[in-house]
Write a protein that holds these residues in place. Structure first.
Motif, PDB file in Angstrom:
ATOM      1  N   VAL A  28    -103.608 -48.821  23.479  1.00  0.00           N
ATOM      2  CA  VAL A  28    -102.707 -49.971  23.531  1.00  0.00           C
ATOM      3  C   VAL A  28    -101.546 -49.610  24.455  1.00  0.00           C
ATOM      4  CG1 VAL A  28    -101.157 -51.472  22.235  1.00  0.00           C
ATOM      5  CG2 VAL A  28    -103.300 -50.688  21.197  1.00  0.00           C
ATOM      6  N   VAL A  29    -101.331 -50.413  25.483  1.00  0.00           N
ATOM      7  CA  VAL A  29    -100.205 -50.222  26.405  1.00  0.00           C
ATOM      8  C   VAL A  29     -99.277 -51.418  26.225  1.00  0.00           C
ATOM      9  CG1 VAL A  29     -99.478 -49.894  28.788  1.00  0.00           C
ATOM     10  CG2 VAL A  29    -101.678 -48.979  28.018  1.00  0.00           C
ATOM     11  N   ALA A  30     -98.025 -51.148  25.877  1.00  0.00           N
ATOM     12  CA  ALA A  30     -97.111 -52.252  25.581  1.00  0.00           C
ATOM     13  C   ALA A  30     -95.735 -51.960  26.154  1.00  0.00           C
ATOM     14  CB  ALA A  30     -97.004 -52.473  24.071  1.00  0.00           C
ATOM     15  N   PRO A  31     -95.139 -52.918  26.856  1.00  0.00           N
ATOM     16  CA  PRO A  31     -93.772 -52.727  27.346  1.00  0.00           C
ATOM     17  C   PRO A  31     -92.754 -52.643  26.214  1.00  0.00           C
ATOM     18  CG  PRO A  31     -94.523 -54.969  27.781  1.00  0.00           C
ATOM     19  CD  PRO A  31     -95.708 -54.201  27.291  1.00  0.00           C
ATOM     20  N   GLU A  32     -93.156 -53.035  25.004  1.00  0.00           N
ATOM     21  CA  GLU A  32     -92.246 -52.934  23.858  1.00  0.00           C
ATOM     22  C   GLU A  32     -92.167 -51.506  23.319  1.00  0.00           C
ATOM     23  OE1 GLU A  32     -93.287 -56.720  24.868  1.00  0.00           O
ATOM     24  OE2 GLU A  32     -94.749 -55.321  24.005  1.00  0.00           O
ATOM     25  N   TYR A  33     -93.118 -50.640  23.699  1.00  0.00           N
ATOM     26  CA  TYR A  33     -93.053 -49.234  23.302  1.00  0.00           C
ATOM     27  C   TYR A  33     -92.068 -48.495  24.215  1.00  0.00           C
ATOM     28  CZ  TYR A  33     -97.543 -50.028  20.855  1.00  0.00           C
ATOM     29  OH  TYR A  33     -98.541 -50.492  20.035  1.00  0.00           O
ATOM     30  N   PRO A  34     -91.451 -47.401  23.750  1.00  0.00           N
ATOM     31  CA  PRO A  34     -90.630 -46.581  24.642  1.00  0.00           C
ATOM     32  C   PRO A  34     -91.457 -46.125  25.841  1.00  0.00           C
ATOM     33  CG  PRO A  34     -90.279 -45.940  22.365  1.00  0.00           C
ATOM     34  CD  PRO A  34     -91.430 -46.904  22.363  1.00  0.00           C
ATOM     35  N   ILE A  35     -90.880 -46.165  27.014  1.00  0.00           N
ATOM     36  CA  ILE A  35     -91.623 -46.047  28.266  1.00  0.00           C
ATOM     37  C   ILE A  35     -92.374 -44.722  28.406  1.00  0.00           C
ATOM     38  CG2 ILE A  35     -89.649 -45.156  29.563  1.00  0.00           C
ATOM     39  CD1 ILE A  35     -90.605 -46.924  31.920  1.00  0.00           C
ATOM     40  N   SER A  36     -91.867 -43.640  27.824  1.00  0.00           N
ATOM     41  CA  SER A  36     -92.476 -42.321  28.000  1.00  0.00           C
ATOM     42  C   SER A  36     -93.081 -41.774  26.712  1.00  0.00           C
ATOM     43  CB  SER A  36     -91.436 -41.333  28.537  1.00  0.00           C
ATOM     44  OG  SER A  36     -90.985 -41.711  29.814  1.00  0.00           O
ATOM     45  N   GLN A  37     -93.323 -42.646  25.738  1.00  0.00           N
ATOM     46  CA  GLN A  37     -93.844 -42.196  24.447  1.00  0.00           C
ATOM     47  C   GLN A  37     -95.355 -42.398  24.361  1.00  0.00           C
ATOM     48  OE1 GLN A  37     -91.935 -41.430  21.073  1.00  0.00           O
ATOM     49  NE2 GLN A  37     -90.801 -40.448  22.717  1.00  0.00           N
ATOM     50  N   VAL A  38     -95.975 -41.515  23.594  1.00  0.00           N
ATOM     51  CA  VAL A  38     -97.400 -41.602  23.277  1.00  0.00           C
ATOM     52  C   VAL A  38     -97.542 -41.468  21.768  1.00  0.00           C
ATOM     53  CG1 VAL A  38     -99.680 -40.547  23.564  1.00  0.00           C
ATOM     54  CG2 VAL A  38     -98.082 -40.612  25.491  1.00  0.00           C
ATOM     55  N   GLY A  39     -98.349 -42.296  21.163  1.00  0.00           N
ATOM     56  CA  GLY A  39     -98.565 -42.216  19.727  1.00  0.00           C
ATOM     57  C   GLY A  39    -100.027 -42.401  19.375  1.00  0.00           C
ATOM     58  N   ALA A  40    -100.380 -42.029  18.166  1.00  0.00           N
ATOM     59  CA  ALA A  40    -101.734 -42.237  17.653  1.00  0.00           C
ATOM     60  C   ALA A  40    -101.635 -42.746  16.224  1.00  0.00           C
ATOM     61  CB  ALA A  40    -102.549 -40.947  17.699  1.00  0.00           C
ATOM     62  N   THR A  41    -102.406 -43.770  15.932  1.00  0.00           N
ATOM     63  CA  THR A  41    -102.501 -44.295  14.574  1.00  0.00           C
ATOM     64  C   THR A  41    -103.965 -44.427  14.192  1.00  0.00           C
ATOM     65  OG1 THR A  41    -102.643 -46.638  15.200  1.00  0.00           O
ATOM     66  CG2 THR A  41    -100.427 -45.696  14.971  1.00  0.00           C
ATOM     67  N   GLY A  42    -104.194 -44.695  12.925  1.00  0.00           N
ATOM     68  CA  GLY A  42    -105.507 -45.122  12.479  1.00  0.00           C
ATOM     69  C   GLY A  42    -105.654 -46.613  12.717  1.00  0.00           C
ATOM     70  N   PRO A  43    -106.564 -47.274  12.006  1.00  0.00           N
ATOM     71  CA  PRO A  43    -106.764 -48.722  12.185  1.00  0.00           C
ATOM     72  C   PRO A  43    -105.490 -49.509  11.887  1.00  0.00           C
ATOM     73  CG  PRO A  43    -108.559 -47.755  10.933  1.00  0.00           C
ATOM     74  CD  PRO A  43    -107.516 -46.696  11.048  1.00  0.00           C
ATOM     75  N   ILE A  44    -105.329 -50.644  12.564  1.00  0.00           N
ATOM     76  CA  ILE A  44    -104.160 -51.501  12.423  1.00  0.00           C
ATOM     77  C   ILE A  44    -104.627 -52.904  12.054  1.00  0.00           C
ATOM     78  CG2 ILE A  44    -102.136 -52.472  13.607  1.00  0.00           C
ATOM     79  CD1 ILE A  44    -102.525 -50.096  15.622  1.00  0.00           C
ATOM     80  N   ALA A  88     -99.986 -40.971  11.198  1.00  0.00           N
ATOM     81  CA  ALA A  88     -99.671 -41.278  12.579  1.00  0.00           C
ATOM     82  C   ALA A  88     -98.928 -40.109  13.235  1.00  0.00           C
ATOM     83  CB  ALA A  88     -98.829 -42.537  12.675  1.00  0.00           C
ATOM     84  N   VAL A  89     -99.020 -40.037  14.564  1.00  0.00           N
ATOM     85  CA  VAL A  89     -98.419 -38.936  15.350  1.00  0.00           C
ATOM     86  C   VAL A  89     -97.766 -39.542  16.579  1.00  0.00           C
ATOM     87  CG1 VAL A  89     -98.872 -36.737  16.499  1.00  0.00           C
ATOM     88  CG2 VAL A  89    -100.310 -37.437  14.566  1.00  0.00           C
ATOM     89  N   ARG A  90     -96.664 -38.929  17.024  1.00  0.00           N
ATOM     90  CA  ARG A  90     -96.032 -39.371  18.261  1.00  0.00           C
ATOM     91  C   ARG A  90     -95.595 -38.158  19.081  1.00  0.00           C
ATOM     92  NH1 ARG A  90     -91.835 -40.608  14.415  1.00  0.00           N
ATOM     93  NH2 ARG A  90     -90.043 -39.221  14.717  1.00  0.00           N
ATOM     94  N   GLY A  91     -95.500 -38.363  20.393  1.00  0.00           N
ATOM     95  CA  GLY A  91     -95.036 -37.329  21.306  1.00  0.00           C
ATOM     96  C   GLY A  91     -94.351 -37.971  22.488  1.00  0.00           C
ATOM     97  N   THR A  92     -93.707 -37.150  23.317  1.00  0.00           N
ATOM     98  CA  THR A  92     -92.902 -37.671  24.417  1.00  0.00           C
ATOM     99  C   THR A  92     -93.262 -36.978  25.707  1.00  0.00           C
ATOM    100  OG1 THR A  92     -91.066 -38.052  22.891  1.00  0.00           O
ATOM    101  CG2 THR A  92     -90.551 -38.101  25.222  1.00  0.00           C
ATOM    102  N   LEU A  93     -93.369 -37.764  26.786  1.00  0.00           N
ATOM    103  CA  LEU A  93     -93.560 -37.216  28.122  1.00  0.00           C
ATOM    104  C   LEU A  93     -92.169 -36.879  28.698  1.00  0.00           C
ATOM    105  CD1 LEU A  93     -95.266 -36.644  30.660  1.00  0.00           C
ATOM    106  CD2 LEU A  93     -95.036 -39.068  31.239  1.00  0.00           C
ATOM    107  N   SER A  94     -91.971 -35.627  29.057  1.00  0.00           N
ATOM    108  CA  SER A  94     -90.668 -35.198  29.571  1.00  0.00           C
ATOM    109  C   SER A  94     -90.380 -35.822  30.920  1.00  0.00           C
ATOM    110  CB  SER A  94     -90.629 -33.681  29.684  1.00  0.00           C
ATOM    111  OG  SER A  94     -90.828 -33.069  28.433  1.00  0.00           O
TER     112      SER A  94
END
Length: 248
Positions: free
Chosen positions: A188-204, A242-248
């Protein structure tokens, strides 16, 4: 790019508030699937659900999305059904913006009793210099603590652009959806997400009510009528895996 509604299970109600929970408990993953060696009876394994600590049970809170517009009356008497219809179309198509924003940021005042990606329940793997490294860390952490669920990746625009440039994202020809080239994980790519963030979830799961019209408001001083229409939504997922990380 894949929108949240492309990847999530979207359930629609047939009226205002219809099908949308209010303070409903969500316990997906709290009922683990156990397998057992039927010969020895002593050897058991958990093959679905959260590993280690018991899964968290969340309270799902609905939230509203609203769109408004006005038009000059210009001495026209009566209603404007076409104008109402255009607002309905705008709200239905743009409701995913509200859902994507709330999935990541929550609503002001929410605590970890409600699921969202910046909640303290979500594991943060920190930052990395490359988006490939962030994605690897996020997926490694997700599958290290969860079995039986397939990950959904969530990316801000900068992270997705760099991953795409490395040929790691594969589009589906029949739609605007994207998948991780390596294993088909939906992205899922969304402009509402922080621009440099990556996350993983289970089903939504996203629940949407039907569109409701507020009573139009007329401003005599400007000879304009203001139209407002709204919709109630709820986003359900297990933030404890869920997990999240950031691109430096």
């Amino acid at each position: 790019m894949s929108s949240l509604f492309d990847v999530a299970e979207v359930l629609d109600g047939d009226g205002p508030w219809s099908g949308v929970p209010y303070d409903e408990q969500y316990d997906s993953g709290s009922r683990p699937l156990i397998v057992q060696d039927v010969c020895t009876r002593a050897n058991v394994a958990r093959v679905a659900g959260s590993l280690g600590n018991p899964a968290v049970v969340y309270t799902i809170r609905p939230f509203g999305a609203m769109v408004s517009a006005f038009r000059p009356n210009r001495c026209v008497i009566g209603d404007f059904p076409d104008f109402d219809a255009s607002l309905h179309a705008d709200l239905k198509s743009d409701a995913q913006r509200a859902a994507a924003y709330t999935l990541w940021n929550g609503i002001p005042g929410w605590t970890s009793a409600q699921p969202f990606m910046t909640s303290s329940d979500v594991v943060d793997v920190g930052s990395s210099l490359t988006v490939q490294d962030v994605v690897a860390k996020v997926l490694d952490q997700f599958y290290d603590g969860e079995v039986g669920e397939h990950a959904v990746l969530h990316m801000g625009l900068r992270a997705a652009m760099l991953l795409s440039a490395g040929n790691a994202m594969s589009p589906t020809p029949q739609s605007g959806e994207f998948f991780l080239t390596m294993d088909g994980t939906p992205i899922v790519v969304a402009p509402e997400y922080p621009i440099s963030q990556v996350g993983a979830t289970g089903p939504i799961v996203v629940r949407r009510s039907d569109v409701a019209d507020l009573v139009p408001a007329y401003d005599y001083s400007l000879n304009r009528t203001y139209f407002t229409t709204d919709m109630v939504l709820a986003v359900e997922f297990d933030a404890s895996i869920a997990v999240r990380g950031t691109l430096s």
